[in-house]
Design an enzyme around this catalytic site. Structure first.
Site, PDB file in Angstrom:
ATOM      1  N   LYS A  85       0.862  -1.192   0.000  1.00 41.25           N
ATOM      2  CA  LYS A  85       0.000   0.000   0.000  1.00 41.25           C
ATOM      3  C   LYS A  85       0.897   1.242   0.000  1.00 41.25           C
ATOM      4  O   LYS A  85       1.760   1.398   0.875  1.00 41.25           O
ATOM      5  CB  LYS A  85      -0.872  -0.034   1.254  1.00 41.25           C
ATOM      6  CG  LYS A  85      -2.146   0.747   1.152  1.00 41.25           C
ATOM      7  CD  LYS A  85      -3.002   0.422   2.373  1.00 41.25           C
ATOM      8  CE  LYS A  85      -4.287   1.174   2.417  1.00 41.25           C
ATOM      9  NZ  LYS A  85      -4.983   0.959   3.701  1.00 41.25           N
TER      10      LYS A  85
HETATM   11  O1  G3P Z   1      -7.889   2.163   5.084  1.00 36.05           O
HETATM   12  C1  G3P Z   1      -8.045   3.414   5.585  1.00 36.05           C
HETATM   13  C2  G3P Z   1      -9.304   4.162   5.335  1.00 36.05           C
HETATM   14  O2  G3P Z   1     -10.362   3.348   5.138  1.00 36.05           O
HETATM   15  C3  G3P Z   1      -9.445   5.268   6.325  1.00 36.05           C
HETATM   16  O3  G3P Z   1     -10.651   5.380   6.959  1.00 36.05           O
HETATM   17  O4  G3P Z   1     -12.160   6.205   8.702  1.00 36.05           O
HETATM   18  O5  G3P Z   1      -9.713   6.721   8.864  1.00 36.05           O
HETATM   19  O6  G3P Z   1     -11.120   7.828   7.146  1.00 36.05           O
HETATM   20  P1  G3P Z   1     -10.926   6.603   7.964  1.00 36.05           P
END
Ligand code: G3P
Length: 225
Positions: A85
């Site tokens: 990633k």
């Molecule tokens: O994989 C990371 C992504 O899904 C981030 O999610 O909730 O931190 O914006 P969030």
């Protein structure tokens, strides 16, 4: 549309995997940091892979191309099935170009616009992760960006898989599925919420109650014979 769980918590991942509804897991440094600070990252990643199999994205933390490539090499030495990633920055695109040349799968993360997604695809990304919830947080329409990415992919027959990420609620899952995303990576809590409906619970209670009633009536009739 496939579902991945966006988590580094092994108990959550085990439970989600036991339900048979997920095809992969995405992690990131923030999710790993939420876990026990003493967690052995390598061990946790391998444990997750043994539990779910399928796709597992492991994020690099370098911000220069050479550092990212070195980290990718390191990750692949102990986990050859990893999808690397990489953040959507210029140095990341160069790293994706090189990893793609070596047929190493990559997931370009922190994508917030269709033009970023297009560039990541063209650099050779296997997956493009579009973060919709964080756009919603800024009063921008995250679902619309996913829809635009899907439209461009359809029109041009682009090959990288579209991951809808930063999912905040079950409605996001529905909207991304309708838009045509290949995958939604969903936090555990939202995944579980998306399985539930109050009418399922009340319906099941009625079925069980009616069955018990029928059994009681039968027993009564038999008793009377
Ligand atoms: O994989 C990371 C992504 O899904 C981030 O999610 O909730 O931190 O914006 P969030």
């Amino acid at each position: 549309m496939q579902l991945y769980v966006d988590s580094a918590n092994i108990n959550e991942i085990r439970h989600a995997a036991s339900l048979g509804v997920i095809h992969g897991v995405t992690t990131n440094p923030s999710l790993l940091a939420k876990e026990d600070p003493n967690v052995d990252v390598k061990q946790r990643i391998l444990e997750i892979y043994q539990t779910v199999g399928g796709h597992l994205s492991v994020e690099v933390i370098s911000t220069d191309t050479a550092g990212m490539l070195k980290e990718a090499e390191g990750i692949l030495s102990w986990f050859p099935e990893a999808t690397i990633k990489i953040p959507m920055i210029e140095a990341g695109l160069s790293a994706v170009k090189e990893l793609s040349r070596q047929n190493i799968p990559t997931n370009v993360t922190l994508i917030f616009s269709p033009t970023q997604a297009l560039a990541a695809n063209n650099a050779g990304a296997s997956y493009v992760s579009v973060f919709l919830g964080r756009l919603d947080d800024l009063a921008q329409d995250g679902v619309q960006v996913v829809e635009e990415v899907c439209e461009i992919w359809d029109r041009h027959g682009l090959e990288s898989q579209i991951i809808a990420a930063s999912i905040r609620h079950p409605m996001h899952i529905l909207q991304c599925a309708k838009a045509g995303a290949d995958i939604a990576t969903v936090p555990y809590k939202t995944l579980i919420q998306s399985l539930k409906h109050p009418l399922t619970d009340s319906g099941l209670q009625s079925f069980l109650k009616d069955y018990e009633k029928m059994q009681a009536e039968k027993a009564k009739l038999l008793g009377n014979v």
